[in-house]
Design a protein around this motif. Structure first.
Motif, PDB file in Angstrom:
ATOM      1  N   ALA A 114      45.073  54.263  42.310  1.00  0.00           N
ATOM      2  CA  ALA A 114      45.678  55.718  41.731  1.00  0.00           C
ATOM      3  C   ALA A 114      44.466  56.400  41.183  1.00  0.00           C
ATOM      4  CB  ALA A 114      46.632  54.933  40.404  1.00  0.00           C
ATOM      5  N   HIS A 115      44.672  57.657  40.567  1.00  0.00           N
ATOM      6  CA  HIS A 115      43.504  58.548  40.222  1.00  0.00           C
ATOM      7  C   HIS A 115      44.019  59.270  38.910  1.00  0.00           C
ATOM      8  CE1 HIS A 115      41.686  58.106  44.102  1.00  0.00           C
ATOM      9  NE2 HIS A 115      42.795  58.240  44.416  1.00  0.00           N
TER      10      HIS A 115
ATOM     11  N   CYS B 225      39.258  63.770  39.269  1.00  0.00           N
ATOM     12  CA  CYS B 225      39.535  62.614  39.107  1.00  0.00           C
ATOM     13  C   CYS B 225      38.820  61.883  38.044  1.00  0.00           C
ATOM     14  CB  CYS B 225      39.390  61.625  40.466  1.00  0.00           C
ATOM     15  SG  CYS B 225      39.804  60.003  39.828  1.00  0.00           S
TER      16      CYS B 225
ATOM     17  N   ILE C  93      38.262  58.668  37.182  1.00  0.00           N
ATOM     18  CA  ILE C  93      37.310  57.923  37.731  1.00  0.00           C
ATOM     19  C   ILE C  93      36.116  58.340  38.313  1.00  0.00           C
ATOM     20  CG2 ILE C  93      37.027  55.628  39.343  1.00  0.00           C
ATOM     21  CD1 ILE C  93      39.928  55.359  39.110  1.00  0.00           C
TER      22      ILE C  93
ATOM     23  N   HIS D   9      34.467  58.462  41.178  1.00  0.00           N
ATOM     24  CA  HIS D   9      35.348  59.148  42.509  1.00  0.00           C
ATOM     25  C   HIS D   9      34.661  60.493  42.123  1.00  0.00           C
ATOM     26  CE1 HIS D   9      38.904  56.261  42.822  1.00  0.00           C
ATOM     27  NE2 HIS D   9      37.860  55.671  43.121  1.00  0.00           N
TER      28      HIS D   9
ATOM     29  N   MET E 202      35.408  64.072  44.529  1.00  0.00           N
ATOM     30  CA  MET E 202      36.813  64.197  44.146  1.00  0.00           C
ATOM     31  C   MET E 202      36.999  64.875  43.070  1.00  0.00           C
ATOM     32  SD  MET E 202      39.648  61.541  43.739  1.00  0.00           S
ATOM     33  CE  MET E 202      39.593  60.513  45.510  1.00  0.00           C
TER      34      MET E 202
HETATM   35 CU    CU Z   1      39.893  58.659  41.769  1.00  0.00          CU
END
Ligand code: CU
Ligand code: C2O
Length: 477
Positions: A390-391, A444, A446, A449, A454
């Motif tokens: 998940a993001h 994102c 995270i 990421h 991302m």
């Molecule tokens: Cu992510």
């Protein structure tokens, strides 16, 4: 009111029903207001490598704002002008991004886009007005995964002068984690195989306001008002306390339309939640708050519970609290009559040499063409992922409303800037690009990421101002 002196606002120490020094085990440092003007909050924040005690009896050299981990809480009132002088004493370039605060584009803290990088030895000033009450935070936007992982983050609380008086004794709980070896030395932020980055590096030590499983001395029956912030570079938190409920009444963008009561509280990376929590337990007993695994994709459930904090009941008899004031807020649904739908897939691509590249719609940030929007326009973003994780999706500059997560409307209307995108699912949000044209990031949260690509931008242009939102640093000159 610009903000009081340190100590008079947090901690509920004014005539508190709690035991004296009830939150001393985890109280955050407060940023000092250097301005005599009650409507201006001005402070200097030094980013530097400094020694702090995280593991008992050991000093760790980490990155800090203002010498503490987390950095000092910035506490202002809605409508205040905030002036922050960032002094960079780190061995590398940095910036500050005020996560969730609806600042003008030029103050957004994105290097090479809204400002130059602040080099070691330099000072950079951020100057803006805070339009919204709520719980926000600040962190760097350079090498974010590493710098946030090393300790650069702080709470940014905007109080509302119209807020009902007694929601409980207030506590800011900034959740994070850090990677230290058993001597207290920071580990390599990119450590491990690439799969670790695909999962997102989680620190091996979970922290609440920089402390490991701190103690809170509380009186049973007396409610508390928590402002919870997830500042971890990739860890999701799901909090529980046996037999207890959390009444969540505010999120990223202040109050929700109505409070939601539930036995666990999920806070995804970069997200915030305000809750009323009332402990009920026997005098002198312990009520632990536990972090339980949250299913954010492959491998995320095969982990142990983590202690978050230990509430110790005083020996006083339980307090019988007054009724909670109503916490409703009217939030109009978005007008979707002319909204275009924009599909965004958060992607992972394995390159020919075997390395992992991340992106949006298959394109990493470095090669991406910005999305476009016209001032006044509303768009629906339909966000999904091809990954097994998940993001936490974050948009700078604007609040949005979540229309649906995996086809289901959220339980209450609210303003958000960070929302989860589930494995195999789809999250639909509505964004109204109402003001402040410019080039705004989305990515994102995270942070591994984001650093792997991302991330992209949306160019919000003002048709009446051809120069608007060119976004580049050159536009500011
Ligand atoms: Cu992510
Ligand atoms: Cu916390 Cu680019 O954001």
């Amino acid at each position: 009111m610009g903000c009081g002196s340190p100590g008079d606002e947090t901690g509920g120490t004014r005539g508190s029903i709690q035991p004296p020094h009830w939150d001393a085990g985890l109280r955050l440092a407060l940023a000092q207001d250097d301005s005599p003007d009650p409507h201006i909050f001005e402070t200097t924040i030094v980013a530097a490598a400094s020694q702090v005690e995280i593991l008992p009896g050991l000093l760790s050299e980490v990155y800090t704002y203002g010498g503490t981990l987390p950095g000092p809480e910035i506490r202002v009132t809605r409508g205040d002008r905030v002036i922050i002088h960032l002094v960079n004493q780190l061995p590398e370039a940095t910036t500050i991004h005020f996560h969730g605060v609806r600042v003008p584009n030029a103050v957004d803290g994105v290097p090479g886009l809204t400002q130059p990088e602040v080099l070691p030895g330099e000072t950079y000033t951020y100057d803006f007005v805070v339009p919204d009450a709520g719980t926000f935070w600040y962190h760097p936007h350079v090498r974010s995964a590493a710098q946030v992982g090393f300790g650069l983050y702080g709470a940014f609380v905007v109080t509302d002068p119209d807020e009902p008086a007694d929601l409980g004794d207030e506590l800011t709980l900034l959740l994070s984690d850090i990677s230290l070896d058993d001597q207290g030395v920071l580990l390599d932020p990119d450590m491990g195989p690439q799969l670790t980055a695909a999962f997102g590096h989680e620190g091996n030590i979970v922290l609440v306001n920089g402390k490991i499983n701190p103690t809170l001395d509380v009186r049973s029956g007396r409610r508390q008002h928590w402002r919870v912030i997830n500042a971890a570079r990739s860890r999701y938190f799901q909090l529980t306390a046996q037999g207890h409920q959390f009444m969540r009444f505010a999120g990223d963008g202040g109050r929700t339309e109505r409070p939601i009561v539930s036995p666990s509280l999920v806070i995804i990376p970069a997200e915030r939640a305000e809750v009323v929590f009332t402990p009920h337990a026997d005098p002198s007993s312990h009520l632990p708050v536990i972090g339980i695994p949250y299913d954010r994709g492959f491998g995320s459930l095969v982990r142990d519970d983590v202690p978050i904090m230990d509430m110790v009941m005083s020996d006083q008899s339980p307090y019988l609290d007054a009724a909670l004031p109503a916490l409703d807020r009217n939030i109009e649904p978005p007008d979707l009559s002319s909204a275009v739908e924009v599909p965004l897939e958060l992607t992972q691509t394995i390159l020919e040499d075997g390395t992992i590249e991340m992106g949006v719609n298959g394109v990493p940030h470095t090669a991406a063409t910005p999305l476009t929007a016209t001032l006044g326009e509303t768009q629906i973003w339909a966000i999904s992922t091809n990954m097994d994780f998940a993001h936490p999706f974050h948009l700078h500059g604007y609040f949005f409303q979540v229309l649906s997560v995996d086809g289901v409307a959220p339980p209450t209307r609210e303003w958000k800037d960070t929302v989860d995108v589930h494995v195999g699912g789809e999250t639909k949000i509505a964004v109204h690009f109402d003001e402040r044209p410019g080039m705004w990031m989305f990515h994102c949260h995270i942070l591994d990421h984001a650093d792997l690509g991302m991330m992209n931008m949306v160019h919000v242009s003002d048709p009446n101002d051809p120069l608007s939102g060119s976004g580049g640093a050159e536009h500011q000159h």
